[in-house]
Design an enzyme around this catalytic site. Structure first.
Site, PDB file in Angstrom:
ATOM      1  N   ASP A  54     -10.076  -6.802  11.244  1.00 23.40           N
ATOM      2  CA  ASP A  54      -9.990  -8.215  11.593  1.00 23.40           C
ATOM      3  C   ASP A  54     -11.119  -8.631  12.540  1.00 23.40           C
ATOM      4  OD1 ASP A  54      -8.975  -6.627  13.609  1.00 23.40           O
ATOM      5  OD2 ASP A  54      -6.995  -7.540  13.630  1.00 23.40           O
ATOM      6  N   ASP A  69       0.815  -1.215   0.000  1.00 25.26           N
ATOM      7  CA  ASP A  69       0.000   0.000   0.000  1.00 25.26           C
ATOM      8  C   ASP A  69       0.851   1.268   0.000  1.00 25.26           C
ATOM      9  OD1 ASP A  69      -2.573  -0.783  -0.355  1.00 25.26           O
ATOM     10  OD2 ASP A  69      -3.289  -0.190   1.625  1.00 25.26           O
TER      11      ASP A  69
END
Length: 744
Positions: free
Chosen positions: A456, A134
């Site tokens: 998550d 990223d």
């Protein structure tokens, strides 16, 4: 001899915890006794008594959640040897590595993680490693290209000599006899491998020093004039196992998704969804592993362990396992865990307790997922996906016909990847575009979930909501090893990000209470989720409770029973029994008394600093004033034991995150001076502050001892003068408020 085919691939073994239950219940009843005492005498006391009652009510509720979570601990025992006899052909696995910043997450760390993945004990033609960058860094890409050359030597070496530790930096930090053997053939190969790895390390370090690895020609042309947050997608097949050799080198693919300023990219969750789509087009493995860039494989049989519960056939419950989660374990952790972030005891007791419910939370790394589940399939449909269910799911995939086709194959259990990965490049660019997800359900119904910086926990909760279970695997040696933040600012940043994301989930439609009422999340699993999601809320009662002793000392009032009163034994017993009980947990987990104390004080420090700021950032988001931000944590691979004492010293920076803790310390120091010099006003009811308030104040000063040293420290070990000035001003305001209340 028992028939190997009939033996289970894994076992859930209950842990005996009778003594633990006795202490849990004893502490709970003592807390209830204190609350009853507070309630009965509420009218006879003032504001301090009422605040103490509210805070202790919250602590009692939290303890009830802890008891429920820890009540039925289990341990998973896997049998990978039986798996190889039971399953004629192992399923493919797509392995995802995520990195976001080449400065905070050095490429050499990422390279070691990738090399350890490429070398695991699993057929190479069944593996593909995807690296999501990223940061769109040419240095990261260059490092991976060079690492792929070294991997052609490293992977055969590991498998030839059955090397257990397959991250080169870790392996070569010890003598060859420690992790290999002493034969002349082995030692010669070992020396050659070490020289090659040192050459690779120098190349990467030189590239980092120069900031650019080349002149942006040829393979690097796409990186020219790149802006980190404004660039097209870049997808590179670094290595392809074209011959599909089981003992060759797995596929290695580099991905940097497209980013544009006006398009939301959803941080790590967005990167994971791009990885899911691109891998679906290229290899479409039925299972996916995701790891952070610093979490290398420590056990080469990790994938085999993970497959045991995922591939187990038999009872209906076994078929419902959606993911295998390994705990986060850290290498070369600072001695006695000075920052309280190694989480050894947390995973040992709470982790195994949650495993006895619906299964562990998804913790964002070290997790093997079923692609069907990530795509949104429910347990009832897993054995036979009908056309209607498949169409409902695939209608959320977007406009890519190739992706819809691969998704249909994945849902039906068919794996038919293209013969050449390059054939999927064009379609991969399409699904990596910044605007691809508009009009789709990626991030809501499909893939990793958006709306929280802890994608998550959010994703795992939504999986459990559909009725899936999960497995908590703790093989020996540990499956993965990572690095914990090793500084005050880094540790605080990590804690703040966790708490921010968890509170975002709590205050959203994904709240576990709704998941239980309208979904299939089990009630006690809901309580376990509430325990972790409400960490940030705990900062308010803890801050109030921390201020009470100082308030009482300054105003000459009290919130605790007097020493001569029989009821003083209740809070005393709670304090003593709780601390002895928690200490016993640390000792049984192989931790030291110093580690127990460090974790106790860091619990106080994190709660009133990082957790408080996480809570405030979510409140600002809910009010529409500002948005939360995903903050990357500094990764550090250094392991110099000689510097442990220096590294263990608390560090500070200019961040306001240290302001509440510094203020609490200054307030209590002031309160102790006021009490010692007898500068208190006369007690209103003849019952002024006593030994209990003094003890609490001294205890808090000890908890914030690193901040006390920081008041006189220099450089990064000292609290900045601006923070000290602000804290002093706030402390003076608190003292002034106390005086006004006392006079009034």
């Amino acid at each position: 001899m028992a028939n190997q085919i009939a033996l289970p691939l894994y076992e859930k073994i209950p842990r005996k915890n009778t003594l633990q239950r006795v202490f849990d219940i004893l502490i709970f009843f003592l807390l209830l006794s204190l609350l009853i005492y507070r309630f009965l005498f509420l009218k006879n006391h003032g504001l301090t008594w009422f605040l103490a009652f509210l805070c202790e009510s919250w602590f009692t509720f939290t303890w009830a959640l802890v008891i429920s979570t820890k009540w039925n601990p289990v341990e998973y025992k896997t049998h990978p040897g039986r798996l190889l006899q039971r399953v004629p052909e192992l399923p493919s696995v797509d392995m995802f590595v995520t990195t976001a910043d080449p400065v905070l997450e050095p490429p050499l760390i990422t390279v070691n993680t990738v090399l350890s993945l490429l070398a695991i004990d699993y057929p190479a033609h069944k593996l593909a490693c995807y690296v999501s960058d990223d940061g769109c860094s040419p240095i990261t890409y260059y490092s991976l290209v060079e690492a792929s050359k070294f991997a052609k030597l490293w992977v055969p070496f590991c498998k030839k000599f059955n090397i257990h530790v397959r991250a080169p930096f870790r392996y070569f930090s010890s003598n060859p006899q420690t992790f290999g053997g002493s034969s002349s053939d082995f030692l010669q190969e070992w020396k050659r491998m070490k020289d090659e790895y040192e050459r690779l390390s120098r190349k990467i370090e030189d590239a980092v020093q120069k900031s650019v690895p080349s002149d942006f020609t040829g393979d690097f042309a796409e990186f020219s004039n790149i802006e980190r947050k404004n660039h097209p997608a870049i997808i590179k097949v670094i290595w392809e196992n074209k011959t599909s050799l089981p003992d060759g080198l797995p596929h290695l693919i580099y991905i940097s998704r497209e980013k544009r300023p006006k398009h939301l990219h959803h941080y790590k969750a967005g990167a994971m969804n791009v990885l899911a789509r691109v891998s679906g087009l290229m290899t479409n493995a039925p299972y996916m592993l995701n790891v952070d860039c610093d979490m290398f494989v420590n056990n080469p049989k990790t994938a085999l362990h993970a497959m045991c519960p995922l591939l187990a056939m038999g009872s209906k419950s076994e078929n419902k396992i959606a993911f295998s989660q390994f705990p986060q374990v850290f290498y070369d952790g600072l001695k006695d865990d000075p920052y309280g972030n190694q989480m050894v005891v947390l995973f040992k007791y709470m982790g195994h307790g949650i495993a006895g419910l619906q299964g562990p939370f998804y913790s964002g790394t070290g997790c093997f997922h079923s692609r069907k589940v990530i795509y949104g399939l429910s347990p009832d449909d897993v054995d036979s996906v009908n056309e209607k269910t498949a169409n409902n799911i695939l209608s959320n995939f977007g406009s890519s016909k190739e992706l819809i086709k691969s998704g249909a194959n994945a849902l039906k259990g068919k794996t038919d990847p293209p013969l050449n990965l390059s054939n999927s490049i064009q379609a991969s660019y399409q699904v990596s575009g910044s605007g691809y997800e508009y009009g789709t359900s990626w991030g809501t119904k499909v893939g990793w979930k958006y709306g929280s910086t802890t994608e998550d926990a959010h994703t795992g909760l939504m999986i459990h909501k559909r009725g899936w279970r999960s497995a908590f695997l703790t093989p020996n040696p540990p499956a993965f090893l990572g690095c914990a933040p090793s500084g005050g600012p880094s540790a605080a940043t990590q804690q703040k990000r966790w708490v921010t994301g968890l509170l975002e989930i709590l205050f959203s439609k994904s709240c576990p209470i709704f998941a239980t009422l309208f979904g299939e999340l089990q009630f006690r699993q809901c309580l376990a989720y509430l325990w972790v999601l409400m960490w940030g809320l705990r900062s308010i009662p803890e801050l109030c409770y921390a201020a009470l002793p100082a308030y009482c000392l300054i105003t000459n009032s009290h919130f605790l029973p007097k020493v001569q009163e029989p009821t003083v034994y209740v809070p005393t017993a709670i304090f003593v029994i709780y601390n002895v009980y928690i200490l016993s947990e640390y000792l049984r987990a192989g931790q030291s008394i110093r580690a127990w104390w460090n974790n106790q004080r860091m619990s106080r420090i994190n709660t009133v600093n990082a957790w408080l700021f996480g809570f405030l950032s979510v409140i600002l988001k809910l009010l529409g004033i500002s948005e939360t931000v995903f903050e990357v944590t500094q990764k550090d691979q250094s392991s110099d034991d000689a510097s442990d004492a220096e590294a263990g010293r608390f560090t500070f920076n200019e961040s306001p995150i240290f302001l509440p803790g510094t203020t609490i310390l200054v307030v209590h120091l002031t309160a102790l001076v006021v009490s010692l010099l007898k500068l208190q006003p006369p007690a209103r009811d003849g019952h002024g502050s006593g030994l209990g308030e003094v003890f609490c104040s001294v205890y808090l000063v000890l908890c914030f001892w690193p901040f006390l040293k920081g008041l006189f420290g220099k450089g990064r070990h000292g609290i900045p003068s601006s923070t000290i000035c602000k804290s002093t001003a706030l402390a003076l305001l608190f003292v002034y408020f106390c005086r006004r209340v006392a006079i009034g």
